[in-house]
Design a protein around this motif. Sequence first.
Motif, PDB file in Angstrom:
ATOM      1  N   LEU A 105      92.048  55.252  54.419  1.00 47.31           N
ATOM      2  CA  LEU A 105      91.787  53.688  54.431  1.00 47.31           C
ATOM      3  C   LEU A 105      90.910  52.831  54.474  1.00 47.31           C
ATOM      4  N   ALA A 106      89.586  52.975  54.452  1.00 48.15           N
ATOM      5  CA  ALA A 106      87.900  52.659  55.099  1.00 48.15           C
ATOM      6  C   ALA A 106      88.239  52.501  53.437  1.00 48.15           C
ATOM      7  N   LEU A 107      88.535  52.944  52.741  1.00 50.44           N
ATOM      8  CA  LEU A 107      88.330  52.948  50.870  1.00 50.44           C
ATOM      9  C   LEU A 107      89.247  52.388  50.494  1.00 50.44           C
ATOM     10  N   TYR A 108      90.366  51.630  50.869  1.00 46.61           N
ATOM     11  CA  TYR A 108      91.226  51.015  50.518  1.00 46.61           C
ATOM     12  C   TYR A 108      90.873  50.148  50.755  1.00 46.61           C
ATOM     13  N   PHE A 109      89.954  49.566  51.761  1.00 49.84           N
ATOM     14  CA  PHE A 109      89.908  48.813  52.537  1.00 49.84           C
ATOM     15  C   PHE A 109      88.716  47.842  52.042  1.00 49.84           C
ATOM     16  N   SER A 110      87.653  48.566  52.115  1.00 47.66           N
ATOM     17  CA  SER A 110      86.643  47.745  51.029  1.00 47.66           C
ATOM     18  C   SER A 110      87.022  47.720  49.688  1.00 47.66           C
ATOM     19  N   LYS A 111      87.499  48.022  48.778  1.00 49.35           N
ATOM     20  CA  LYS A 111      88.404  47.753  47.334  1.00 49.35           C
ATOM     21  C   LYS A 111      88.863  46.496  47.193  1.00 49.35           C
ATOM     22  N   LEU A 112      90.038  46.356  48.370  1.00 52.00           N
ATOM     23  CA  LEU A 112      90.994  45.144  48.388  1.00 52.00           C
ATOM     24  C   LEU A 112      89.553  44.207  48.559  1.00 52.00           C
ATOM     25  N   MET A 113      88.687  44.383  49.365  1.00 52.10           N
ATOM     26  CA  MET A 113      87.697  43.530  49.780  1.00 52.10           C
ATOM     27  C   MET A 113      86.887  42.492  48.891  1.00 52.10           C
ATOM     28  N   ASP A 114      86.612  44.037  47.980  1.00 53.65           N
ATOM     29  CA  ASP A 114      85.490  43.978  46.878  1.00 53.65           C
ATOM     30  C   ASP A 114      85.316  43.244  46.222  1.00 53.65           C
ATOM     31  N   ARG A 115      84.531  42.436  45.461  1.00 57.40           N
ATOM     32  CA  ARG A 115      84.576  41.344  44.838  1.00 57.40           C
ATOM     33  C   ARG A 115      85.601  41.410  43.306  1.00 57.40           C
ATOM     34  N   GLY A 168      84.793  37.515  46.378  1.00 57.45           N
ATOM     35  CA  GLY A 168      85.320  39.035  47.749  1.00 57.45           C
ATOM     36  C   GLY A 168      84.000  39.436  48.429  1.00 57.45           C
ATOM     37  N   TYR A 169      84.057  40.418  48.792  1.00 56.01           N
ATOM     38  CA  TYR A 169      81.915  41.369  49.328  1.00 56.01           C
ATOM     39  C   TYR A 169      81.840  41.889  48.561  1.00 56.01           C
ATOM     40  N   LEU A 170      79.626  42.206  48.084  1.00 56.45           N
ATOM     41  CA  LEU A 170      79.782  43.098  47.863  1.00 56.45           C
ATOM     42  C   LEU A 170      79.296  44.163  48.872  1.00 56.45           C
ATOM     43  N   LEU A 209      70.076  40.453  51.699  1.00 57.47           N
ATOM     44  CA  LEU A 209      71.178  40.596  50.247  1.00 57.47           C
ATOM     45  C   LEU A 209      72.785  39.539  50.920  1.00 57.47           C
ATOM     46  N   ALA A 210      72.655  39.810  51.713  1.00 58.37           N
ATOM     47  CA  ALA A 210      73.702  38.679  52.469  1.00 58.37           C
ATOM     48  C   ALA A 210      74.068  37.000  51.866  1.00 58.37           C
ATOM     49  N   LYS A 211      72.512  37.288  52.412  1.00 61.34           N
ATOM     50  CA  LYS A 211      71.237  35.337  52.080  1.00 61.34           C
ATOM     51  C   LYS A 211      71.924  34.910  50.311  1.00 61.34           C
ATOM     52  N   PHE A 212      71.478  36.180  49.684  1.00 62.12           N
ATOM     53  CA  PHE A 212      71.153  36.193  48.037  1.00 62.12           C
ATOM     54  C   PHE A 212      72.939  36.112  47.689  1.00 62.12           C
ATOM     55  N   GLU A 213      73.110  36.896  48.047  1.00 60.01           N
ATOM     56  CA  GLU A 213      74.895  36.666  47.514  1.00 60.01           C
ATOM     57  C   GLU A 213      75.305  35.924  47.298  1.00 60.01           C
ATOM     58  N   VAL A 214      76.170  34.728  48.993  1.00 61.77           N
ATOM     59  CA  VAL A 214      76.781  33.627  49.197  1.00 61.77           C
ATOM     60  C   VAL A 214      75.696  32.463  48.630  1.00 61.77           C
ATOM     61  N   ALA A 215      74.844  32.168  48.946  1.00 60.79           N
ATOM     62  CA  ALA A 215      73.674  31.435  47.945  1.00 60.79           C
ATOM     63  C   ALA A 215      74.277  31.421  46.410  1.00 60.79           C
ATOM     64  N   LYS A 216      73.808  31.996  46.465  1.00 64.01           N
ATOM     65  CA  LYS A 216      74.661  32.173  44.709  1.00 64.01           C
ATOM     66  C   LYS A 216      75.784  32.076  44.054  1.00 64.01           C
ATOM     67  N   GLY A 217      76.897  32.050  45.065  1.00 67.34           N
ATOM     68  CA  GLY A 217      77.914  31.997  45.084  1.00 67.34           C
ATOM     69  C   GLY A 217      79.068  33.320  44.140  1.00 67.34           C
ATOM     70  N   LYS A 218      77.912  34.229  44.438  1.00 66.25           N
ATOM     71  CA  LYS A 218      77.997  35.262  43.960  1.00 66.25           C
ATOM     72  C   LYS A 218      79.614  36.452  44.782  1.00 66.25           C
ATOM     73  N   SER A 219      79.032  36.347  45.722  1.00 66.81           N
ATOM     74  CA  SER A 219      80.338  36.812  46.607  1.00 66.81           C
ATOM     75  C   SER A 219      80.118  35.914  48.250  1.00 66.81           C
ATOM     76  N   ILE A 220      81.067  36.887  48.963  1.00 62.50           N
ATOM     77  CA  ILE A 220      81.036  35.806  50.310  1.00 62.50           C
ATOM     78  C   ILE A 220      80.257  36.563  51.661  1.00 62.50           C
ATOM     79  N   GLY A 221      80.438  37.496  51.045  1.00 62.61           N
ATOM     80  CA  GLY A 221      79.235  38.672  51.784  1.00 62.61           C
ATOM     81  C   GLY A 221      79.053  39.703  51.975  1.00 62.61           C
ATOM     82  N   ILE A 222      78.331  40.802  52.285  1.00 63.46           N
ATOM     83  CA  ILE A 222      78.337  41.853  52.065  1.00 63.46           C
ATOM     84  C   ILE A 222      79.142  43.432  52.943  1.00 63.46           C
TER      85      ILE A 222
END
Length: 202
Positions: free
Chosen positions: A42-52, A80-82, A141-154
């Motif tokens: 369940l956790a892995l499936y959810f993380s895969k759905l949310m992954d960037r 998605g998320y990192l 890490l979260a700030k790096f990703e959001v600031a660069k538009g790479k991900s929504i967060g981690i």
Amino acid sequence: LNWFLNSKGISTALSLLARGVSDPTYRAQCITGPYGSGKSALALYFSKLMDRNSRSSMRSKAAHKWVDVEYIVTPTRSNGYLTILGTGRRENISACLLRSLKKSLEQSHRSDLLNKLADSDIDLNAIGNDSSKLLTVFEKLAKFEVAKGKSIGIMILIDELGKLLEYAAQNPSDSDIHVLQELAELSSRSSKYPIWFITCLL
């Protein structure tokens, strides 16, 4: 996986996990249950759905299969998320988190983030059990990703939490169990730079 996807209650479980999409207070969660009940799946499936890097086809199938929880994937169709994946073993929690961080970034070809951390005067090898420095790592890490538009967060997912708790109980002098609460609190108050913290416990 087919057994898991056809199991009853998946829609409800995904709904509970997905509350963090709109409410930060639900971004720190622990999935518990008996052995073999599908917690890790369940956790892995959810993380895969949310992954960037999730495939759009995977999200489309999920939205079609569980119409009532389509909002899980809707906000992240083009993003998605990192994701940082880890499995607990007999070591302290900080060591597990740092090991998982390095391995996940290397496997997802995001070693550039390790260089960014180094450039911001963060030495991952010198953090040890310093929880304040560890939390700073994930915040940056979260700030790096959001600031660069790479991900929504981690999103941090740690399976086999029980092994980490066993180690903490058997090695009190090396225990840093407080990190769990501090990281959970950080996640639940993250808004502009979202951080998720999900664990699986038998």
